[in-house]
Design a protein around this motif. Structure first.
Motif, PDB file in Angstrom:
ATOM      1  N   ASP A   1       0.860  -1.182   0.000  1.00 46.53           N
ATOM      2  CA  ASP A   1       0.000   0.000   0.000  1.00 46.53           C
ATOM      3  C   ASP A   1       0.900   1.235   0.000  1.00 46.53           C
ATOM      4  O   ASP A   1       1.604   1.502   0.985  1.00 46.53           O
ATOM      5  N   ILE A   2       0.905   1.995  -1.086  1.00 47.21           N
ATOM      6  CA  ILE A   2       1.829   3.127  -1.182  1.00 47.21           C
ATOM      7  C   ILE A   2       1.396   4.307  -0.317  1.00 47.21           C
ATOM      8  O   ILE A   2       2.155   5.248  -0.130  1.00 47.21           O
ATOM      9  N   LEU A   3       0.206   4.247   0.258  1.00 48.72           N
ATOM     10  CA  LEU A   3      -0.215   5.341   1.127  1.00 48.72           C
ATOM     11  C   LEU A   3       0.052   5.030   2.603  1.00 48.72           C
ATOM     12  O   LEU A   3       0.576   5.860   3.338  1.00 48.72           O
ATOM     13  N   THR A   4      -0.244   3.793   3.035  1.00 48.03           N
ATOM     14  CA  THR A   4      -0.015   3.446   4.449  1.00 48.03           C
ATOM     15  C   THR A   4       1.365   2.836   4.681  1.00 48.03           C
ATOM     16  O   THR A   4       1.817   2.725   5.813  1.00 48.03           O
ATOM     17  N   ASN A   5       2.040   2.405   3.618  1.00 53.01           N
ATOM     18  CA  ASN A   5       3.346   1.737   3.731  1.00 53.01           C
ATOM     19  C   ASN A   5       3.299   0.425   4.509  1.00 53.01           C
ATOM     20  O   ASN A   5       4.254   0.049   5.178  1.00 53.01           O
ATOM     21  N   ASN A   6       2.189  -0.273   4.440  1.00 59.42           N
ATOM     22  CA  ASN A   6       2.118  -1.653   4.924  1.00 59.42           C
ATOM     23  C   ASN A   6       2.009  -2.573   3.716  1.00 59.42           C
ATOM     24  O   ASN A   6       1.644  -2.138   2.620  1.00 59.42           O
ATOM     25  N   SER A   7       2.346  -3.858   3.924  1.00 62.47           N
ATOM     26  CA  SER A   7       2.185  -4.815   2.833  1.00 62.47           C
ATOM     27  C   SER A   7       1.397  -6.031   3.280  1.00 62.47           C
ATOM     28  O   SER A   7       1.533  -6.490   4.416  1.00 62.47           O
ATOM     29  N   LEU A   8       0.596  -6.516   2.354  1.00 64.82           N
ATOM     30  CA  LEU A   8      -0.089  -7.797   2.553  1.00 64.82           C
ATOM     31  C   LEU A   8       0.744  -8.808   1.775  1.00 64.82           C
ATOM     32  O   LEU A   8       1.130  -8.529   0.630  1.00 64.82           O
ATOM     33  N   ILE A   9       1.079  -9.960   2.412  1.00 65.94           N
ATOM     34  CA  ILE A   9       1.804 -10.950   1.613  1.00 65.94           C
ATOM     35  C   ILE A   9       0.977 -12.209   1.444  1.00 65.94           C
ATOM     36  O   ILE A   9       0.233 -12.628   2.322  1.00 65.94           O
ATOM     37  N   LEU A  10       1.150 -12.793   0.284  1.00 64.97           N
ATOM     38  CA  LEU A  10       0.508 -14.060  -0.060  1.00 64.97           C
ATOM     39  C   LEU A  10       1.648 -15.025  -0.352  1.00 64.97           C
ATOM     40  O   LEU A  10       2.473 -14.762  -1.232  1.00 64.97           O
ATOM     41  N   ALA A  11       1.736 -16.125   0.435  1.00 65.85           N
ATOM     42  CA  ALA A  11       2.863 -17.048   0.276  1.00 65.85           C
ATOM     43  C   ALA A  11       2.364 -18.452  -0.012  1.00 65.85           C
ATOM     44  O   ALA A  11       1.481 -18.964   0.664  1.00 65.85           O
ATOM     45  N   LEU A  12       2.950 -19.069  -1.034  1.00 68.40           N
ATOM     46  CA  LEU A  12       2.567 -20.436  -1.398  1.00 68.40           C
ATOM     47  C   LEU A  12       3.825 -21.243  -1.731  1.00 68.40           C
ATOM     48  O   LEU A  12       4.850 -20.680  -2.118  1.00 68.40           O
TER      49      LEU A  12
END
Lengths: 309, 309
Positions: A256-267
């Motif tokens: 998220d370029i506004l909040t600077n958090n990331s969601l990760i999806l790992a497989l």
């Protein structure tokens, strides 16, 4: 045939495209015969930059060794991120800002890696060291690369040198960092026009970690929940990617370029390594990493570490 | 405890010692806390330089990781040529002029390799880039390193940059390149004071070539026939070295600094690779290589090539 071709990594981002062009321009002004090329499609953010400064995209190539005698790599050094036939061409220079891995040379070359946020920041120094003035279009490409790689200075990879270079270059390019920078980032942070294949490949890099092969893709958004409608489809596509490339792990970072958090999806078979590396528990293959925006500084090092244990 | 230690390769030559000192001086002037150290004995040529400019030899260390938080490598990058515990210290910079091999980093660092004849030539640029004046003693060390590595400009590794830097530095150091240079080279080109163990270890480097381990030692003389009385004794010592270190090949290069030819002595299971690489036939393990003075440019690349076939 050009003497030397210059290119960034596969699945090129704005730095890989813009630094290849900006460095070719410098080399040509110094009397060399160079051509920038690219190893993949232009992403929407980079297209915004090229359109804005009215610069033509470099030629697309997959095989490089028949195109020139010499190669200059910018924005990467790991061979598995480079051209398919990279071992069949003479690499005469590398200008980069990533970790060094798997790079081997028979002879000494010009190899310059600096721990800054963007290749274009190093190029800004090279222009000065060679006392060549930067023209307006080139400055525009270079400042765009810095904005892109540092997420407008918010990434932990960003250094004072990047910020200073961006301010200098924005003056030459006659753009406002805040206004132009956010417009540019937003132009790339849009999932709507992208297929799931594009989402997982546009900015994907492969890494050797211990004995495992790990692919890490990243995509910018203005709201991480945008990704949720794509989840099932993404997972299926990632699973076939894992099978086809024989990967041990695939990580998609949705930043998220506004909040600077990331969601990760790992497989993948080594999914547990992600939990170990970040001290998290994946729920339906997903987790949020607070304040994580940099693959290079915040994702690759902890993951490499747990793979080497 | 010093924050950062700076060192050249094992079996240090004049460039490894002098560049460690000269770069520490620069870093300290820039406000860092650095100490030059060395990984082996001072050779007679380097001792001549240190005596001439009244500079103390750096401290001798074999293990580095308990001595400082960070390490800066000069004049080498291959881990097997570095400190025993090099993998246990954080490498923050590398300044070198050799091929890149086996170097891996988890994080980006300042890594600057240039295809010039000597590390000190790169340091001369770094002084300028940082706008720091070079003092007389430091200039003396740096010009000595260039004379040593380029054999007073006769090595094919020597570039215009090395020659220009040496001329600049000799003025600051107030020495005549021809007179001081030849005196310095001759001081190291004397077998009489050396044991056979010293001859094969003083300037020895280990290389991974394909799956083989190759050690290449070099010694300067003013007449290659000087080596002949030592031959039997040398061969015995080399054979035990091969056994002890499990080497596939050992090459000793005996370089005549006046004629610029080298006599090579090759032993080991992969002896035939030397014949293939240089298109020669060894007679009693010996052969003359006309015009060959550079291990880096004239010996390592052709040997690496045949080992990779």
């Amino acid at each position: 045939m050009n003497n030397t071709i210059i290119f960034g990594h596969q699945n090129p981002d704005t730095d890989s495209i813009c630094s290849a062009i900006a460095y070719s321009t410098l080399k040509n002004k110094l009397g060399h015969q160079c051509e920038p090329i690219r190893l993949g499609l232009i992403n929407p953010e980079t297209q915004f930059v090229l359109d804005y400064f009215a610069v033509k995209a470099p030629r697309l190539l997959h095989h490089v060794s028949k195109e020139a005698e010499n190669a200059i790599l910018v924005d990467h050094n790991e061979p598995q991120q480079s051209a398919i036939d990279i071992n069949e061409i003479r690499i005469v220079e590398v200008i980069d800002h990533h970790r060094i891995s798997n790079f081997e040379s028979k002879e000494p070359l010009y190899f310059r890696i600096e721990p800054v946020g963007c290749t274009a920041t190093i190029l800004n120094k090279l222009y000065k060291e060679n006392q060549i003035e930067i023209d307006k279009k080139t400055a525009g490409l270079m400042v765009s690369a810095i904005i892109s790689d540092t997420l407008l200075f918010k990434s932990p990879t960003c250094t004072k040198e990047d910020i200073d270079a961006a301010h200098e270059l924005s003056k030459i390019a006659e753009v406002s960092l805040e206004k132009y920078g956010l417009d540019m980032l937003k132009s790339g942070a849009n999932l709507k026009d992208k297929t799931v294949e594009e989402i997982i490949s546009m900015d994907a890099k492969e890494f050797q970690m211990g004995t495992s092969t790990v692919e890490i893709a990243q995509v910018n958004v203005v709201d991480t929940s945008e990704i949720l409608p794509y989840k099932d489809n993404l997972e299926q596509t990632i699973l076939s990617e894992i099978k086809e490339k024989n990967l041990d792990l695939f990580v998609l970072i949705v930043t998220d370029i506004l909040t600077n958090n990331s969601l990760i999806l790992a497989l993948g078979e080594k999914q547990k390594k992600v939990e170990q590396a970040f001290h998290i528990t994946l729920t339906q293959n997903l987790a949020t990493l607070k304040g994580v925006v940099s693959r290079k500084k915040q994702v690759v090092p902890p993951l490499t570490h747990v793979f080497q244990e």
